[in-house]
Design a protein around this motif. Structure first.
Motif, PDB file in Angstrom:
ATOM      1  N   UNK A   1     -11.483  -9.902 -12.768  1.00 17.30           N
ATOM      2  CA  UNK A   1     -10.707  -9.756 -11.532  1.00 17.30           C
ATOM      3  C   UNK A   1     -11.584  -9.521 -10.302  1.00 17.30           C
ATOM      4  N   UNK A   2     -12.903  -9.420 -10.485  1.00 21.55           N
ATOM      5  CA  UNK A   2     -13.787  -9.236  -9.332  1.00 21.55           C
ATOM      6  C   UNK A   2     -13.661 -10.453  -8.427  1.00 21.55           C
ATOM      7  N   UNK A   3     -13.316 -10.208  -7.177  1.00 19.49           N
ATOM      8  CA  UNK A   3     -13.154 -11.284  -6.208  1.00 19.49           C
ATOM      9  C   UNK A   3     -11.813 -11.990  -6.295  1.00 19.49           C
ATOM     10  N   UNK A   4     -10.992 -11.615  -7.254  1.00 14.11           N
ATOM     11  CA  UNK A   4      -9.691 -12.254  -7.451  1.00 14.11           C
ATOM     12  C   UNK A   4      -8.706 -11.232  -8.027  1.00 14.11           C
ATOM     13  N   UNK A   5      -8.578 -10.122  -7.350  1.00 17.54           N
ATOM     14  CA  UNK A   5      -7.738  -9.033  -7.841  1.00 17.54           C
ATOM     15  C   UNK A   5      -6.266  -9.445  -7.785  1.00 17.54           C
ATOM     16  N   UNK A   6      -5.557  -9.312  -8.900  1.00 16.93           N
ATOM     17  CA  UNK A   6      -4.134  -9.689  -8.915  1.00 16.93           C
ATOM     18  C   UNK A   6      -3.306  -8.804  -7.988  1.00 16.93           C
ATOM     19  N   UNK A   7      -2.196  -9.338  -7.506  1.00 16.85           N
ATOM     20  CA  UNK A   7      -1.253  -8.525  -6.735  1.00 16.85           C
ATOM     21  C   UNK A   7      -0.821  -7.348  -7.596  1.00 16.85           C
ATOM     22  N   UNK A   8      -0.717  -6.202  -6.983  1.00 12.53           N
ATOM     23  CA  UNK A   8      -0.276  -5.020  -7.699  1.00 12.53           C
ATOM     24  C   UNK A   8      -1.385  -4.241  -8.380  1.00 12.53           C
ATOM     25  N   UNK A   9      -2.619  -4.735  -8.295  1.00 11.53           N
ATOM     26  CA  UNK A   9      -3.780  -4.020  -8.838  1.00 11.53           C
ATOM     27  C   UNK A   9      -4.682  -3.667  -7.666  1.00 11.53           C
ATOM     28  N   UNK A  10      -5.051  -2.391  -7.588  1.00 11.38           N
ATOM     29  CA  UNK A  10      -5.872  -1.898  -6.477  1.00 11.38           C
ATOM     30  C   UNK A  10      -7.174  -1.341  -7.008  1.00 11.38           C
ATOM     31  N   UNK A  11      -8.285  -1.813  -6.456  1.00 10.28           N
ATOM     32  CA  UNK A  11      -9.593  -1.299  -6.824  1.00 10.28           C
ATOM     33  C   UNK A  11      -9.994  -0.232  -5.819  1.00 10.28           C
ATOM     34  N   UNK A  12     -10.376   0.946  -6.321  1.00 16.16           N
ATOM     35  CA  UNK A  12     -10.744   2.061  -5.457  1.00 16.16           C
ATOM     36  C   UNK A  12     -12.158   2.501  -5.804  1.00 16.16           C
TER      37      UNK A  12
ATOM     38  N   UNK B   1     -12.000  -4.141  -2.426  1.00 14.49           N
ATOM     39  CA  UNK B   1     -11.786  -2.741  -2.809  1.00 14.49           C
ATOM     40  C   UNK B   1     -11.598  -1.869  -1.577  1.00 14.49           C
ATOM     41  N   UNK B   2     -10.948  -0.741  -1.798  1.00 18.84           N
ATOM     42  CA  UNK B   2     -10.843   0.283  -0.765  1.00 18.84           C
ATOM     43  C   UNK B   2     -11.740   1.448  -1.183  1.00 18.84           C
ATOM     44  N   UNK B   3     -12.071   2.329  -0.250  1.00 17.12           N
ATOM     45  CA  UNK B   3     -12.964   3.445  -0.545  1.00 17.12           C
ATOM     46  C   UNK B   3     -12.275   4.768  -0.303  1.00 17.12           C
ATOM     47  N   UNK B   4     -12.305   5.634  -1.316  1.00 21.91           N
ATOM     48  CA  UNK B   4     -11.845   7.017  -1.197  1.00 21.91           C
ATOM     49  C   UNK B   4     -12.847   7.862  -1.974  1.00 21.91           C
ATOM     50  N   UNK B   5     -13.595   8.683  -1.301  1.00 22.59           N
ATOM     51  CA  UNK B   5     -14.606   9.499  -1.967  1.00 22.59           C
ATOM     52  C   UNK B   5     -13.943  10.479  -2.925  1.00 22.59           C
ATOM     53  N   UNK B   6     -14.453  10.542  -4.151  1.00 18.91           N
ATOM     54  CA  UNK B   6     -13.883  11.435  -5.162  1.00 18.91           C
ATOM     55  C   UNK B   6     -13.941  12.889  -4.720  1.00 18.91           C
ATOM     56  N   UNK B   7     -14.878  13.230  -3.843  1.00 21.93           N
ATOM     57  CA  UNK B   7     -15.002  14.618  -3.418  1.00 21.93           C
ATOM     58  C   UNK B   7     -13.838  15.068  -2.538  1.00 21.93           C
ATOM     59  N   UNK B   8     -13.071  14.122  -2.018  1.00 19.40           N
ATOM     60  CA  UNK B   8     -11.833  14.487  -1.307  1.00 19.40           C
ATOM     61  C   UNK B   8     -10.925  15.244  -2.269  1.00 19.40           C
ATOM     62  N   UNK B   9     -10.928  14.818  -3.523  1.00 17.91           N
ATOM     63  CA  UNK B   9     -10.098  15.452  -4.537  1.00 17.91           C
ATOM     64  C   UNK B   9     -10.538  16.888  -4.809  1.00 17.91           C
ATOM     65  N   UNK B  10     -11.844  17.118  -4.840  1.00 20.25           N
ATOM     66  CA  UNK B  10     -12.359  18.429  -5.211  1.00 20.25           C
ATOM     67  C   UNK B  10     -12.647  19.331  -4.017  1.00 20.25           C
ATOM     68  N   UNK B  11     -13.118  18.758  -2.920  1.00 18.49           N
ATOM     69  CA  UNK B  11     -13.407  19.557  -1.722  1.00 18.49           C
ATOM     70  C   UNK B  11     -12.196  19.673  -0.811  1.00 18.49           C
ATOM     71  N   UNK B  12     -11.289  18.730  -0.924  1.00 21.87           N
ATOM     72  CA  UNK B  12     -10.075  18.741  -0.112  1.00 21.87           C
ATOM     73  C   UNK B  12      -8.929  19.246  -0.948  1.00 21.87           C
ATOM     74  N   UNK B  13      -8.034  18.335  -1.280  1.00 25.03           N
ATOM     75  CA  UNK B  13      -6.887  18.727  -2.094  1.00 25.03           C
ATOM     76  C   UNK B  13      -6.340  17.517  -2.837  1.00 25.03           C
ATOM     77  N   UNK B  14      -5.550  17.809  -3.846  1.00 25.24           N
ATOM     78  CA  UNK B  14      -4.877  16.749  -4.589  1.00 25.24           C
ATOM     79  C   UNK B  14      -3.985  15.936  -3.660  1.00 25.24           C
ATOM     80  N   UNK B  15      -3.255  16.634  -2.801  1.00 28.51           N
ATOM     81  CA  UNK B  15      -2.327  15.956  -1.894  1.00 28.51           C
ATOM     82  C   UNK B  15      -3.070  14.999  -0.970  1.00 28.51           C
ATOM     83  N   UNK B  16      -4.226  15.423  -0.464  1.00 27.07           N
ATOM     84  CA  UNK B  16      -5.003  14.565   0.439  1.00 27.07           C
ATOM     85  C   UNK B  16      -5.485  13.316  -0.303  1.00 27.07           C
TER      86      UNK B  16
END
Length: 142
Positions: A37-48, A64-79
């Motif tokens: 799926x690299x370069x041809x990601x199906x609808x409904x599948x999101x690469x993060x 792909x979109x970018x979300x740093x994993x440290x947002x989860x640990x340094x920020x919050x689950x909700x963020x």
């Protein structure tokens, strides 16, 4: 004949399932599926990409979109959850699977998402490099 032609047209017009193929362990995406799926990601599948913004800027999987994993640990689950796509299946990835696993298990253990809600999340447990002309994905030998 018209009836069969109509059925064939109807079937071909239906969207294909975006079901992510599971790997061998809980939450792990199949590496061959990920390669496909690299370069041809199906609808409904999101690469993060869960690496830092500077790492993402250096190279990332197309689309792909970018979300740093440290947002989860340094920020919050909700963020962290608020930055994720609201629907579809999500595959977390990084360079070697560690941060991607942290994102997956962070949602499960730290945020306490139910098994039902976790069904749409996966992570790539493999070595990934998109710094060249094309991305390479190599299985990790344990």
């Amino acid at each position: 004949m018209r009836k069969y032609l109509f059925i064939i047209l109807l079937i071909t017009a239906l969207p294909l399932s975006a079901a992510v193929k599971h790997g061998g362990e809980k939450g792990v995406v199949d590496t061959d599926y990920f390669r496909s799926i690299i370069g041809n990601t199906p609808d409904g599948v999101h690469l993060v990409d869960v690496r830092s913004e500077s790492e993402f800027d250096t190279w990332h999987v197309p689309g792909a979109m970018q979300i740093n994993v440290y947002v989860l640990y340094d920020g919050s689950c909700e963020e962290f959850l608020s930055k994720l796509p609201a629907d579809g299946e999500v595959i977390f990835y990084c360079t070697s699977g560690g941060q991607a696993a942290d994102a997956y298990y962070g949602l499960l253990d730290t945020c306490g998402l139910s098994e039902e809600k976790m069904k749409r999340f996966y992570f790539l447990d493999a070595l990934l490099d998109c710094s060249g002309e094309k991305c390479t994905v190599k299985d990790i030998e344990y």
